[in-house]
Design an enzyme around this catalytic site. Sequence first.
Site, PDB file in Angstrom:
ATOM      1  N   GLY A  70       4.962   1.148   3.393  1.00 21.61           N
ATOM      2  CA  GLY A  70       6.286   1.730   3.191  1.00 21.61           C
ATOM      3  C   GLY A  70       6.207   3.237   2.991  1.00 21.61           C
ATOM      4  O   GLY A  70       7.072   3.985   3.455  1.00 21.61           O
ATOM      5  N   SER A 199       7.724  -2.844   4.203  1.00 24.41           N
ATOM      6  CA  SER A 199       6.304  -2.989   3.892  1.00 24.41           C
ATOM      7  C   SER A 199       6.000  -4.478   3.684  1.00 24.41           C
ATOM      8  O   SER A 199       6.647  -5.141   2.871  1.00 24.41           O
ATOM      9  CB  SER A 199       6.018  -2.197   2.609  1.00 24.41           C
ATOM     10  OG  SER A 199       4.659  -2.255   2.294  1.00 24.41           O
ATOM     11  N   THR A 237      -5.608   3.089  15.950  1.00 23.01           N
ATOM     12  CA  THR A 237      -5.762   1.682  16.348  1.00 23.01           C
ATOM     13  C   THR A 237      -4.938   0.787  15.425  1.00 23.01           C
ATOM     14  O   THR A 237      -4.988   0.922  14.204  1.00 23.01           O
ATOM     15  CB  THR A 237      -7.252   1.277  16.300  1.00 23.01           C
ATOM     16  OG1 THR A 237      -7.952   2.118  17.214  1.00 23.01           O
ATOM     17  CG2 THR A 237      -7.456  -0.185  16.692  1.00 23.01           C
ATOM     18  N   CYS A 328       2.344   1.846 -11.184  1.00 25.58           N
ATOM     19  CA  CYS A 328       1.977   3.263 -11.198  1.00 25.58           C
ATOM     20  C   CYS A 328       0.655   3.436 -10.476  1.00 25.58           C
ATOM     21  O   CYS A 328      -0.346   2.851 -10.849  1.00 25.58           O
ATOM     22  CB  CYS A 328       1.864   3.743 -12.632  1.00 25.58           C
ATOM     23  SG  CYS A 328       1.377   5.448 -12.710  1.00 25.58           S
TER      24      CYS A 328
HETATM   25  C1  LIG Z   1      11.542   1.182  -2.720  1.00 23.07           C
HETATM   26  C2  LIG Z   1      10.126   1.416  -2.313  1.00 23.07           C
HETATM   27  N1  LIG Z   1       9.866   2.286  -1.320  1.00 23.07           N
HETATM   28  C3  LIG Z   1       8.613   2.523  -0.907  1.00 23.07           C
HETATM   29  C4  LIG Z   1       7.539   1.887  -1.473  1.00 23.07           C
HETATM   30  C5  LIG Z   1       6.156   2.173  -0.982  1.00 23.07           C
HETATM   31  O1  LIG Z   1       5.669   1.068  -0.274  1.00 23.07           O
HETATM   32  P1  LIG Z   1       4.089   0.846  -0.053  1.00 23.07           P
HETATM   33  O2  LIG Z   1       3.560   0.284  -1.324  1.00 23.07           O
HETATM   34  O3  LIG Z   1       4.006  -0.152   1.070  1.00 23.07           O
HETATM   35  O4  LIG Z   1       3.525   2.146   0.309  1.00 23.07           O
HETATM   36  C6  LIG Z   1       7.756   0.980  -2.527  1.00 23.07           C
HETATM   37  C7  LIG Z   1       6.631   0.313  -3.206  1.00 23.07           C
HETATM   38  O5  LIG Z   1       6.733  -0.142  -4.322  1.00 23.07           O
HETATM   39  C8  LIG Z   1       9.087   0.729  -2.940  1.00 23.07           C
HETATM   40  O6  LIG Z   1       9.357  -0.131  -3.928  1.00 23.07           O
END
Ligand SMILES: Cc1ncc(COP(=O)(O)O)c(C=O)c1O
Length: 379
Positions: A70, A199, A237, A328
């Site tokens: 994400g 994600s 990749t 965190c």
């Molecule tokens: C709202 C939100 N955005 C982005 C992310 C980041 O995702 P990732 O852990 O896959 O990098 C998170 C992860 O907790 C999230 O809760």
Amino acid sequence: MSVYLDNAATTALDADVLNAMLPFYHEVYGNPSSQHEMGRKAKSAIEEARKTIAGLINANQGEIVFTSCGTESNNTILKCAVRDLGVKHIISTPIEHHCVLHTLEYLSETHRIKITILPVDNEGRVDMEQLERQLSLINEKTLVSIIHANNEVGTMSDMDAIANVCDKYDVLYHADTVQSFAHYKFDVKKTPVHFLSASAHKFHGPKGVGFFYMKGAAKVHSFIHGGGQERGYRAGTENVAGIVGMAYAAKMAYEHLENDREHILGLKNYLREEVKKALPDVELNGVLDDNQSLFTVLSLSLPTHPSGSLLLFKLDMQGIYVSGSSACSSGASVGSHVLASMGKGADRIPLRCSFSKYNTKEDVDILVKALKNLYEKTV
Ligand SMILES: Cc1ncc(COP(=O)(O)O)c(C=O)c1O
């Protein structure tokens, strides 16, 4: 026996998802860019996964780009909207995930992008009138980036309302749907949103894989330079097994969406009632209306306790895994920027419980009993 109530941080990989992934580690392990049959098979598995994910949100296949998580999806959208689409102004909120907020800080410092942070109310809701007022004043290319479902308190923004106002003022709209994709349905043909991010590890898929959706006209170029993978939108990749697993997990989640929602929401409401009985002084954070709150997250502000935030460690010692506010990355205990923006005092102890389909009422009972014991020991 442990009790895992930290599913907003990450979820368990489903056994069926793992089984769907395994052949791509030891049978069809070809590089999808290779011309031979093993490579072509890997490539076709990726395209099948793209078709599945696009189908779930009513997108075209070419609008789905696979990434590593994400964080990468959000970084790509924000940075490339500036670089490739001429965005000079980004409007967002103080309750975004750090991967959005820190990217905005970077864009402001290094690219002089104007950043407007809209206030939120004490339940984490965005002021739609303020958003419209801001949009009525813009005179440069603008992107609105507003989280769909907040990962700490669960408050949800109204995607249709935001998309419509963005459409009215002809600005780009990105919704961070990392916590809500595969828990809620989206139809990108009905909701005029330009970018979504997701994600896999948030919906029982593997870690290390995600995707973003970009509406046909809003084409950004690759954030990572290298080969021409992902039709030139993301070099490197591909994580073939991960992509296959993500699509499989998303498809499974969609098949059981209603049942899972009912089960999980039941647990959330059960915890809400039980914790109030056990600790009458507890406060609930975020919106309480089920239609505006992520059904997987319940955020509590516990009364003060002599152990302070070590209370969580005491739960951890008993095999009960919850979170202070959000997971965190540094392991350091810092106050929550989300609760602070909602005007929630730092005098209380934040506790985020986040559920999955694997949780049971017994998990809730164990948590509530442990909390009650911890508070009773102090009197
Ligand atoms: C709202 C939100 N955005 C982005 C992310 C980041 O995702 P990732 O852990 O896959 O990098 C998170 C992860 O907790 C999230 O809760």
